[in-house]
Design a protein around this motif. Structure first.
Motif, PDB file in Angstrom:
ATOM      1  N   LEU A 175      -5.363  -5.490  52.940  1.00 23.95           N
ATOM      2  CA  LEU A 175      -4.479  -5.244  54.079  1.00 23.95           C
ATOM      3  C   LEU A 175      -5.235  -5.384  55.395  1.00 23.95           C
ATOM      4  CD1 LEU A 175      -1.808  -4.359  55.344  1.00 23.95           C
ATOM      5  CD2 LEU A 175      -2.539  -1.986  55.046  1.00 23.95           C
ATOM      6  N   VAL A 176      -6.433  -4.805  55.470  1.00 26.83           N
ATOM      7  CA  VAL A 176      -7.229  -4.908  56.694  1.00 26.83           C
ATOM      8  C   VAL A 176      -7.570  -6.374  56.979  1.00 26.83           C
ATOM      9  CG1 VAL A 176      -9.446  -4.317  57.756  1.00 26.83           C
ATOM     10  CG2 VAL A 176      -8.165  -2.582  56.498  1.00 26.83           C
ATOM     11  N   LYS A 177      -7.873  -7.106  55.941  1.00 24.66           N
ATOM     12  CA  LYS A 177      -8.159  -8.535  56.113  1.00 24.66           C
ATOM     13  C   LYS A 177      -6.943  -9.267  56.665  1.00 24.66           C
ATOM     14  CE  LYS A 177     -10.026 -12.568  53.681  1.00 24.66           C
ATOM     15  NZ  LYS A 177     -10.530 -13.093  52.383  1.00 24.66           N
ATOM     16  N   GLU A 179      -6.750 -11.087  60.270  1.00 24.31           N
ATOM     17  CA  GLU A 179      -6.415 -12.512  60.363  1.00 24.31           C
ATOM     18  C   GLU A 179      -5.261 -12.743  61.349  1.00 24.31           C
ATOM     19  OE1 GLU A 179      -7.955 -15.014  59.306  1.00 24.31           O
ATOM     20  OE2 GLU A 179      -9.234 -14.357  57.663  1.00 24.31           O
ATOM     21  N   ILE A 180      -4.296 -11.820  61.384  1.00 24.82           N
ATOM     22  CA  ILE A 180      -3.235 -11.910  62.401  1.00 24.82           C
ATOM     23  C   ILE A 180      -3.858 -11.776  63.787  1.00 24.82           C
ATOM     24  CG2 ILE A 180      -1.143 -10.831  63.328  1.00 24.82           C
ATOM     25  CD1 ILE A 180      -0.462  -9.931  60.476  1.00 24.82           C
ATOM     26  N   TRP A 212      -0.994 -16.222  55.012  1.00 26.68           N
ATOM     27  CA  TRP A 212       0.099 -15.319  55.368  1.00 26.68           C
ATOM     28  C   TRP A 212       0.010 -14.923  56.841  1.00 26.68           C
ATOM     29  CZ3 TRP A 212       3.997 -13.293  52.156  1.00 26.68           C
ATOM     30  CH2 TRP A 212       3.907 -13.661  50.796  1.00 26.68           C
ATOM     31  N   ALA A 213      -1.205 -14.623  57.295  1.00 23.53           N
ATOM     32  CA  ALA A 213      -1.401 -14.153  58.665  1.00 23.53           C
ATOM     33  C   ALA A 213      -0.989 -15.207  59.683  1.00 23.53           C
ATOM     34  CB  ALA A 213      -2.857 -13.754  58.870  1.00 23.53           C
ATOM     35  N   HIS A 214      -1.321 -16.460  59.410  1.00 24.98           N
ATOM     36  CA  HIS A 214      -0.963 -17.530  60.337  1.00 24.98           C
ATOM     37  C   HIS A 214       0.557 -17.588  60.523  1.00 24.98           C
ATOM     38  CE1 HIS A 214      -4.822 -20.183  60.329  1.00 24.98           C
ATOM     39  NE2 HIS A 214      -5.092 -18.897  60.422  1.00 24.98           N
ATOM     40  N   PHE A 215       1.285 -17.450  59.420  1.00 24.41           N
ATOM     41  CA  PHE A 215       2.742 -17.540  59.521  1.00 24.41           C
ATOM     42  C   PHE A 215       3.327 -16.318  60.214  1.00 24.41           C
ATOM     43  CE2 PHE A 215       7.105 -17.065  58.144  1.00 24.41           C
ATOM     44  CZ  PHE A 215       7.601 -18.305  58.484  1.00 24.41           C
ATOM     45  N   ILE A 216       2.876 -15.131  59.826  1.00 20.79           N
ATOM     46  CA  ILE A 216       3.397 -13.905  60.438  1.00 20.79           C
ATOM     47  C   ILE A 216       3.128 -13.894  61.937  1.00 20.79           C
ATOM     48  CG2 ILE A 216       3.141 -11.395  60.524  1.00 20.79           C
ATOM     49  CD1 ILE A 216       2.580 -11.538  57.473  1.00 20.79           C
ATOM     50  N   GLN A 243       2.446 -25.473  56.263  1.00 19.01           N
ATOM     51  CA  GLN A 243       3.271 -24.274  56.188  1.00 19.01           C
ATOM     52  C   GLN A 243       4.670 -24.609  56.692  1.00 19.01           C
ATOM     53  OE1 GLN A 243       0.980 -21.075  58.209  1.00 19.01           O
ATOM     54  NE2 GLN A 243       0.776 -20.231  56.159  1.00 19.01           N
ATOM     55  N   LEU A 244       5.657 -24.338  55.853  1.00 16.51           N
ATOM     56  CA  LEU A 244       7.029 -24.712  56.156  1.00 16.51           C
ATOM     57  C   LEU A 244       7.953 -23.508  56.032  1.00 16.51           C
ATOM     58  CD1 LEU A 244       7.174 -27.978  53.998  1.00 16.51           C
ATOM     59  CD2 LEU A 244       6.594 -27.795  56.424  1.00 16.51           C
TER      60      LEU A 244
END
Length: 307
Positions: free
Chosen positions: A226-228, A232-233, A99-103, A58-59
């Motif tokens: 969205l809940v997923k 994940e966040i 997405w969650a990892h980055f956010i 992820q960059l």
């Protein structure tokens, strides 16, 4: 100022052509260049891009190095940076974890950022009184649409009151300072890599842009996705405990109506207002779904504590 000669002289690639404003084609692919007039802002954007990247998977669109290993070129009135510019969007549904990892990293960085390091943009919710007057007088909307808008304005006032009540409970809590996360088009895909395209704007306190992003997400992918994403966040940081109520308070504020009213009041043709009104109705419904989902998601934490 002619930027292309500076890029040709300082960067280790061949410039082929100018594709668009701020976009060039090079021997190493598309690049975007930016001019910065605030050194503190430039430094902040360099830092968060570095801290939120996770090689090799992820960059961020980090500042490319010059031939002299510099990340920016000093100009007479500012600085020049060059970034990779990727076209293909990164998929959303079924890729919630990526997405969650980055956010989560952006939120972590934003939580650690000190208030006195840089001036961050703040937004005040506007008064609705002039909206009511405009809606009652405009001839660009029929009676049915005027009634719908007046009803939405009344609902907006109730939502604003709920948001302010919720914020009172955590008024001393400092919110994260982040670059804007406002669209599902900001993440790009090259090979299998997740590459985030940041902005050059002043960072933002809190979750104004993030709630717009989540609204777009639920509109495109549905409540289950969205809940997923939120869960994940939560796997990465205690997001619900740290900021669940603050996120819900921001979502209650109907920024979609603010945006719609601005466009409607600027419209000059009936066809134009029809398009803006139709877009607003979808965004209004998406925001309503977002709020309902967040209410249930925040409650989940309370259920766990109770048991």
């Amino acid at each position: 100022m002619d930027i292309l000669p500076l890029i040709k002289e300082n960067y280790p690639f061949e410039v082929k052509s100018q594709l668009d404003e701020g976009i060039i084609d090079t021997s190493q692919g598309r690049k975007r260049y930016r001019i910065w007039h605030d050194e503190a802002l430039l430094n902040w954007h360099q830092e968060w891009r570095e801290k939120c990247s996770r090689n090799p998977y992820q960059l961020t669109d980090r500042m490319l190095q010059t031939k002299d290993k510099k990340k920016a070129i000093k100009l007479e009135e500012g600085w020049l940076t060059v970034h990779d510019d990727i076209i293909d969007p990164y998929p959303t549904k079924d890729y919630e974890q990526k997405w969650a990892h980055f956010i989560a990293r952006m939120i972590e960085f934003g939580t650690a950022t000190k208030d006195n390091r840089i001036s961050a943009a703040k937004r005040e919710f506007p008064s609705t009184s002039e909206w009511k007057v405009w809606v009652s007088k405009t001839t660009l909307l029929d009676e049915k649409k005027r009634n719908i808008l007046q009803s939405c304005i009344q609902e907006a006032m109730r939502r604003k009151h709920k948001a302010l009540e919720l914020r009172k409970k955590s008024k001393e809590k400092r919110l994260p300072i982040m670059d804007k996360v406002s669209s599902t088009t900001q993440a790009k895909k090259i090979y299998e890599l997740f590459v985030w395209q940041g902005t050059a704007e002043a960072p933002e306190y809190g979750f104004v842009s993030l709630t717009h992003f989540l609204q777009q997400w639920v509109g495109e992918n549905g409540e289950e996705s969205l809940v997923k994403l939120l869960n994940e966040i939560e796997e990465q940081i205690p997001f619900r405990q740290m900021y669940g109520n603050e996120l819900l308070a921001e979502a209650w504020l109907p920024w979609e109506l603010v945006h719609a009213m601005k466009l409607l009041q600027q419209s000059e043709e009936k066809e134009e207002t029809e398009i803006h009104f139709s877009t607003f109705q979808k965004e209004w419904n998406d925001r309503r779904q977002l709020v309902l989902t967040l209410i249930n998601w925040v409650k989940e934490d309370r259920k766990k504590v109770a048991t």
